[in-house]
Write an enzyme that holds these catalytic residues in place. Sequence first.
Site, PDB file in Angstrom:
ATOM      1  N   GLU A  16       5.523 101.877  22.363  1.00 30.14           N
ATOM      2  CA  GLU A  16       4.587 101.293  21.401  1.00 30.14           C
ATOM      3  C   GLU A  16       3.771 102.396  20.736  1.00 30.14           C
ATOM      4  OE1 GLU A  16       1.928  98.370  23.119  1.00 30.14           O
ATOM      5  OE2 GLU A  16       1.378  97.645  21.131  1.00 30.14           O
ATOM      6  N   ASN A  45       4.832  88.884  19.288  1.00 24.33           N
ATOM      7  CA  ASN A  45       4.430  89.423  20.588  1.00 24.33           C
ATOM      8  C   ASN A  45       3.152  88.744  21.049  1.00 24.33           C
ATOM      9  OD1 ASN A  45       4.309  91.721  22.725  1.00 24.33           O
ATOM     10  ND2 ASN A  45       2.283  91.755  21.766  1.00 24.33           N
ATOM     11  N   GLU A  46       3.183  88.165  22.220  1.00 26.08           N
ATOM     12  CA  GLU A  46       1.987  87.519  22.780  1.00 26.08           C
ATOM     13  C   GLU A  46       1.257  86.731  21.683  1.00 26.08           C
ATOM     14  OE1 GLU A  46      -0.306  90.348  25.109  1.00 26.08           O
ATOM     15  OE2 GLU A  46       1.385  90.740  26.423  1.00 26.08           O
ATOM     16  N   GLU A  73       7.802  93.254  28.983  1.00 19.73           N
ATOM     17  CA  GLU A  73       6.690  94.142  29.364  1.00 19.73           C
ATOM     18  C   GLU A  73       6.448  93.921  30.842  1.00 19.73           C
ATOM     19  OE1 GLU A  73       3.079  94.219  27.045  1.00 19.73           O
ATOM     20  OE2 GLU A  73       4.191  93.912  25.172  1.00 19.73           O
ATOM     21  N   GLN A 103       5.083 101.684  29.891  1.00 20.70           N
ATOM     22  CA  GLN A 103       5.858 102.014  28.723  1.00 20.70           C
ATOM     23  C   GLN A 103       6.574 103.339  28.959  1.00 20.70           C
ATOM     24  OE1 GLN A 103       3.644 101.744  25.049  1.00 20.70           O
ATOM     25  NE2 GLN A 103       2.790  99.751  25.534  1.00 20.70           N
TER      26      GLN A 103
HETATM   27  O1  AHR Z   1       1.589  97.342  26.883  1.00 22.80           O
HETATM   28  C1  AHR Z   1       0.289  97.282  26.415  1.00 22.80           C
HETATM   29  C2  AHR Z   1      -0.055  95.946  25.753  1.00 22.80           C
HETATM   30  O2  AHR Z   1       0.004  94.932  26.711  1.00 22.80           O
HETATM   31  C3  AHR Z   1       0.877  95.474  24.679  1.00 22.80           C
HETATM   32  O3  AHR Z   1       0.563  95.980  23.434  1.00 22.80           O
HETATM   33  C4  AHR Z   1       0.678  94.001  24.684  1.00 22.80           C
HETATM   34  O4  AHR Z   1       1.810  93.287  24.287  1.00 22.80           O
HETATM   35  C5  AHR Z   1       0.243  93.701  26.100  1.00 22.80           C
HETATM   36  O5  AHR Z   1      -0.933  92.950  26.106  1.00 22.80           O
END
Ligand code: AHR
Length: 536
Positions: free
Chosen positions: A75, A213-214, A341, A390
């Site tokens: 990211e 995403n979320e 994630e 990540q």
């Molecule tokens: O991985 C860090 C963050 O965690 C990501 O941007 C988000 O999708 C999650 O809340």
Amino acid sequence: MITRLFPRTTRFSPSGEQAKRRFSPLTWAARIALLLCIAMPASVAPAADAPVQVTLDASKPGAVIDRNIFGQFAEHLGSGIYGGIWVGRDSTIPNTRGIRNDVVAALKALKVPNVRWPGGCFADQYNWRRGIGPERKPAVGEPNTFGTDEFMDFAQQIGTDAYISVNLGSGTAQEAAEWLEYMTAPPDDALGAERAKNGHPAPYKVAILGLGNESWDCGGAMSADFYVNEMKRFSHFVNNYNSAQRMKRVAVGPSGTAPTYTDAVMAAWKGRSYSWGIEGLSLHFYATGGWPPHLPSAGFDEKDYAALLKDAIGMDDMIKTQSAIMDKYDPEKKVALVVDEWGAWLAPTPGSNASSLTQQNSQRDAVLAALSINVFARHADRVRMANIAQMINVLQAMILTDKGKMVLTPTYHVFHMYVPFQDATFVPLTFDAGTYTTNGITLPRVDVIAARDKAGKIWIAVTNIDPKSPATFGVSLAGVKAKRASGQTLSAPKVDSVNTFDAPNIVAPKALAAKVASGKLTITVAPASVTVLGLE
Ligand code: AHR
């Protein structure tokens, strides 16, 4: 660039119902069972140091462990991209077209199946147009010098598939559709021609498309029904024009343990028309030991070791709960659960910028990674993709960098050792290891999985969770012809041992081999260790 992090917790207080049950009078059957346990403890719980008896059943293969469960997540956050991957063409750090050579070489060895990019929360505020062509247009905190063409170059250099998360939060379906057109259309299409002008005449391959995403929080705080309507439009209009690549689409899944999104998305999927579809549902699950993240990533004690692993093991229940909802609409398991994630989310490294989510990576993280991968493997029929959060410098990273320096983390080594499990077929096994308890936290003492690779070779991964005692395993190999086993083991002086730029090999795998005698493999492994062996 994260503005708000949702309060995610993987721990649950007992519900009223559970609490009530705890004080219910015992039935007579339960009392008798309890008395038997007290009278014969050795017959129900193996002694803490007893060899762990493992029995493989190679005659009943399970599902294929999709290589995509070893995916990564990169990211635009902290120094995950800038500094971690991208140093720029003019950098003195050795690079190929601006992408650091040391990082590429290390990642190639992991055979990374896919990389999710550009976010995370970042994806829902990303404007792809600012990150292409000779004139980059910076945003606040984002220079846009690493854009689509640089990501695709990086993906090609490490030999991985692109998992592109489009902006469904603040962007339009048309913007996302044009991004896909830019990436995948032939050069006689207007956007394909623009890509060609930027130096890339051949269409890129986009293997996986993330539809938001979320979206229940940082992706737009949408209700499930609102999200489903948006997702359907994006699924329909955002097309891949490169016929060399069948693209899978992943919709947003649950917020924490709530069933709402899973129910709404799967109900819509069941009633779908020809015009849209999804092949995956996303699940995010972080081990934190309590929110907000506060457990240190180095310099911690046995209590923190156990607390974090307890959270991580909760992944199993999370998957079971969400899979059960998916089963209602999709008993054939056509839609994959995509854990895109996951990992340890710990307190930021002291002295670092807290919003960069920089943390060290210890032997505890190696054990956590192995246990999580084992959970995915056991659910391989439904979990067909996962992305650790990540890849570089952020959260539970494979690699840490500081300017020209690079170090491989204990988690990197686990991913490397598990490469033979990519696309291998799960082999069921049984074992009864008993438990390990510390500071009131009880965990399984060990964990074991096995799989058969495409060449027919059986691989066994054993994790000793107990940080104080070695563990001996006796693996019965009925129906498997093998004379010996060899592989690697990863242990460390302490559970909080880490690799640093100055001491990069404190936690490094060592070769391990053992003989098979009378159909049984016997090995002893160190406390808090991860071992992967192939039978020969
Ligand atoms: O991985 C860090 C963050 O965690 C990501 O941007 C988000 O999708 C999650 O809340």
